[in-house]
Write an enzyme that holds these catalytic residues in place. Structure first.
Site, PDB file in Angstrom:
ATOM      1  N   SER A  21      15.387 -24.348 -23.907  1.00 16.46           N
ATOM      2  CA  SER A  21      15.270 -25.176 -22.762  1.00 16.46           C
ATOM      3  C   SER A  21      16.509 -25.623 -21.890  1.00 16.46           C
ATOM      4  CB  SER A  21      14.543 -26.663 -22.870  1.00 16.46           C
ATOM      5  OG  SER A  21      13.216 -26.476 -23.213  1.00 16.46           O
ATOM      6  N   LYS A  68       7.144 -36.397 -29.853  1.00 19.71           N
ATOM      7  CA  LYS A  68       6.185 -36.534 -28.610  1.00 19.71           C
ATOM      8  C   LYS A  68       5.304 -37.796 -28.764  1.00 19.71           C
ATOM      9  CE  LYS A  68       5.861 -31.618 -27.505  1.00 19.71           C
ATOM     10  NZ  LYS A  68       5.111 -30.764 -27.336  1.00 19.71           N
ATOM     11  N   ASN A  89       5.394 -35.062 -23.575  1.00 16.48           N
ATOM     12  CA  ASN A  89       6.404 -34.126 -23.655  1.00 16.48           C
ATOM     13  C   ASN A  89       7.586 -34.185 -22.390  1.00 16.48           C
ATOM     14  OD1 ASN A  89       5.258 -32.784 -21.451  1.00 16.48           O
ATOM     15  ND2 ASN A  89       5.858 -30.808 -22.011  1.00 16.48           N
ATOM     16  N   ASP A 104       2.300 -29.712 -21.224  1.00 17.22           N
ATOM     17  CA  ASP A 104       2.252 -28.683 -22.056  1.00 17.22           C
ATOM     18  C   ASP A 104       0.774 -27.931 -21.879  1.00 17.22           C
ATOM     19  OD1 ASP A 104       4.403 -28.743 -23.736  1.00 17.22           O
ATOM     20  OD2 ASP A 104       3.405 -30.483 -24.979  1.00 17.22           O
ATOM     21  N   GLY A 129      -4.662 -29.952 -34.339  1.00 15.73           N
ATOM     22  CA  GLY A 129      -3.345 -30.800 -34.354  1.00 15.73           C
ATOM     23  C   GLY A 129      -3.076 -31.127 -32.937  1.00 15.73           C
ATOM     24  N   GLY A 130      -1.734 -31.815 -32.638  1.00 14.95           N
ATOM     25  CA  GLY A 130      -1.459 -32.132 -31.305  1.00 14.95           C
ATOM     26  C   GLY A 130      -1.416 -31.152 -30.350  1.00 14.95           C
ATOM     27  N   ASN A 150     -11.377 -25.081 -37.082  1.00 20.47           N
ATOM     28  CA  ASN A 150     -10.148 -25.772 -38.127  1.00 20.47           C
ATOM     29  C   ASN A 150     -10.417 -25.412 -39.517  1.00 20.47           C
ATOM     30  OD1 ASN A 150      -7.511 -26.985 -37.693  1.00 20.47           O
ATOM     31  ND2 ASN A 150      -8.426 -28.575 -38.971  1.00 20.47           N
ATOM     32  N   THR A 187      -2.129 -23.326 -34.042  1.00 21.89           N
ATOM     33  CA  THR A 187      -1.429 -23.924 -35.323  1.00 21.89           C
ATOM     34  C   THR A 187       0.074 -23.250 -35.500  1.00 21.89           C
ATOM     35  OG1 THR A 187      -1.854 -21.915 -36.777  1.00 21.89           O
ATOM     36  CG2 THR A 187      -3.577 -23.674 -36.354  1.00 21.89           C
ATOM     37  N   GLY A 237       2.984 -16.439 -26.183  1.00 19.82           N
ATOM     38  CA  GLY A 237       3.133 -17.821 -26.145  1.00 19.82           C
ATOM     39  C   GLY A 237       4.561 -18.304 -25.449  1.00 19.82           C
TER      40      GLY A 237
HETATM   41  P1  ATR Z   1       0.597 -29.909 -33.891  1.00 15.64           P
HETATM   42  O1  ATR Z   1       0.884 -31.357 -33.809  1.00 15.64           O
HETATM   43  O2  ATR Z   1       2.223 -29.085 -33.872  1.00 15.64           O
HETATM   44  O3  ATR Z   1      -0.335 -29.017 -33.655  1.00 15.64           O
HETATM   45  P2  ATR Z   1      -0.165 -30.487 -36.813  1.00 15.64           P
HETATM   46  O4  ATR Z   1      -0.751 -31.756 -36.328  1.00 15.64           O
HETATM   47  O5  ATR Z   1       0.292 -30.425 -38.087  1.00 15.64           O
HETATM   48  O6  ATR Z   1       0.576 -29.606 -35.786  1.00 15.64           O
HETATM   49  O7  ATR Z   1      -1.606 -29.526 -36.928  1.00 15.64           O
HETATM   50  C1  ATR Z   1      -1.564 -28.161 -37.308  1.00 15.64           C
HETATM   51  C2  ATR Z   1      -3.001 -27.530 -37.370  1.00 15.64           C
HETATM   52  O8  ATR Z   1      -2.754 -26.139 -37.892  1.00 15.64           O
HETATM   53  C3  ATR Z   1      -3.818 -28.132 -38.225  1.00 15.64           C
HETATM   54  O9  ATR Z   1      -5.195 -27.908 -37.558  1.00 15.64           O
HETATM   55  C4  ATR Z   1      -3.882 -27.430 -39.570  1.00 15.64           C
HETATM   56  O10 ATR Z   1      -5.127 -27.386 -40.088  1.00 15.64           O
HETATM   57  P3  ATR Z   1      -5.647 -28.344 -41.086  1.00 15.64           P
HETATM   58  O11 ATR Z   1      -5.996 -29.510 -40.128  1.00 15.64           O
HETATM   59  O12 ATR Z   1      -6.473 -27.704 -41.991  1.00 15.64           O
HETATM   60  O13 ATR Z   1      -4.370 -28.813 -41.888  1.00 15.64           O
HETATM   61  C5  ATR Z   1      -3.581 -26.110 -39.128  1.00 15.64           C
HETATM   62  N1  ATR Z   1      -2.800 -25.311 -39.877  1.00 15.64           N
HETATM   63  C6  ATR Z   1      -1.769 -25.395 -40.603  1.00 15.64           C
HETATM   64  N2  ATR Z   1      -1.272 -24.437 -41.418  1.00 15.64           N
HETATM   65  C7  ATR Z   1      -2.553 -23.720 -41.331  1.00 15.64           C
HETATM   66  C8  ATR Z   1      -2.788 -22.543 -42.200  1.00 15.64           C
HETATM   67  N3  ATR Z   1      -2.153 -22.120 -43.141  1.00 15.64           N
HETATM   68  N4  ATR Z   1      -4.089 -21.967 -42.076  1.00 15.64           N
HETATM   69  C9  ATR Z   1      -4.922 -22.667 -41.152  1.00 15.64           C
HETATM   70  N5  ATR Z   1      -4.677 -23.581 -40.394  1.00 15.64           N
HETATM   71  C10 ATR Z   1      -3.540 -24.171 -40.666  1.00 15.64           C
END
Ligand code: ATR
Length: 269
Positions: A21, A68, A89, A104, A129-130, A150, A187, A237
């Site tokens: 950044s 965040k 963010n 974002d 996730g977030g 998920n 993810t 990305g």
């Molecule tokens: P962020 O806020 O950066 O999005 P997070 O809140 O930790 O990160 O969320 C991570 C996401 O990635 C979750 O949906 C997680 O799935 P789970 O809810 O089952 O934990 C997903 N994730 C992380 N590792 C994974 C993997 N190896 N295979 C599939 N999903 C995965």
């Protein structure tokens, strides 16, 4: 040249050493001959960081992992978008009032819309996730039909309960994945140093789909490699990283940046 009148912007995160950044924003400031500078900080906690921003009069702040959500407790206002996403963010300093927002989702939508109009499309969001929340928010704004896939179904159900009429599904439902017009990995699966993994089986991807991975390191993730092999259209990305920064630049300076210069920073890393 930096002087006592130079406006200071920053990013806060931990770790922050590898953030691109500062280079992105500074390259655009220089190109526009703006008396702005953008620096990186790795504060111990969000509370002290926000106090610093306030007392030093930092005009614009980018916020990244892990702050965040926590910064929302210490800033003065959080706009409706950031509230709905549940994360800030970007912090704007408006005459001493610190206002949190989120760019974002705009970054992600701009990246996608270079390839496809998302309105009315069936979109599979992978992860809950977030980042999935920001994407689901953006896609809902654009009137896409979103389905959250998920690994842990319960977490997907929790997310979709905040975003009616978004649906949830099992990550292993290959037929449903194949029926999507767009697939998005939100993810961190596939990110360095675990480059050799993909969040879904390659069979879930078809040649008709647009496939977007928000992971930008490496640029071409395993998921995007599978998509390329399947003949799908891919979205990198780094484009989301670029366009969320473009929105921040506009908020910090009130001007339009030279996007090509910012993109070059990401491509020449
Ligand atoms: P962020 O806020 O950066 O999005 P997070 O809140 O930790 O990160 O969320 C991570 C996401 O990635 C979750 O949906 C997680 O799935 P789970 O809810 O089952 O934990 C997903 N994730 C992380 N590792 C994974 C993997 N190896 N295979 C599939 N999903 C995965």
């Amino acid at each position: 040249m930096i002087s006592s009148g130079t406006k200071v912007c920053c990013i806060i995160g931990n770790p922050i050493a590898h953030s691109l950044s500062p280079q992105m924003h500074n390259a655009a400031y220089e190109a526009a001959h703006l008396d702005f500078v953008y620096v990186a900080f790795q504060p111990k906690n969000a509370k002290d960081a926000v106090m610093g921003i306030r007392s030093l009069g930092i005009v614009g702040t980018s916020v990244t992992v892990p702050f965040k959500i926590e910064v929302m407790r210490y800033i003065d206002e959080t706009d409706e978008t950031a509230q709905k996403i549940g994360a800030v963010n970007t912090i704007i300093n408006k005459n001493g009032t610190l206002i949190g927002t989120n760019t974002d989702w705009i970054g992600a939508m701009k990246a996608l819309e270079e390839k496809i109009n998302v309105s009315g499309k069936k979109v599979g969001v992978i992860g809950a996730g977030g980042a999935a929340r920001a994407l689901t928010y953006g896609l809902s704004q654009k009137k896409a039909q979103v389905c959250v896939f998920n690994r842990t179904r319960k977490k997907a159900d929790q997310l979709v309960s905040d975003f009616h009429p978004v649906k949830s599904a099992d990550l292993k439902d290959i037929n449903l994945l194949q029926s999507m017009d767009i697939l998005i990995n939100t993810t961190s699966v596939g990110m360095e140093p675990d480059e050799n993994v993909s969040p879904i089986a390659p069979e879930g991807i078809t040649s008709q789909q647009v496939v977007f991975d928000i992971v930008y390191k490496p640029q071409e993730t395993k998921f995007l490699q599978h998509a390329k092999k399947a003949g799908a259209t891919i979205v990198y990305g780094y484009k989301m990283l670029l366009y969320q920064a473009v929105e921040q630049y506009k908020l910090f300076t009130g001007l339009q940046p030279n996007i090509d210069i910012m993109e070059k920073v990401l491509l020449n890393r």
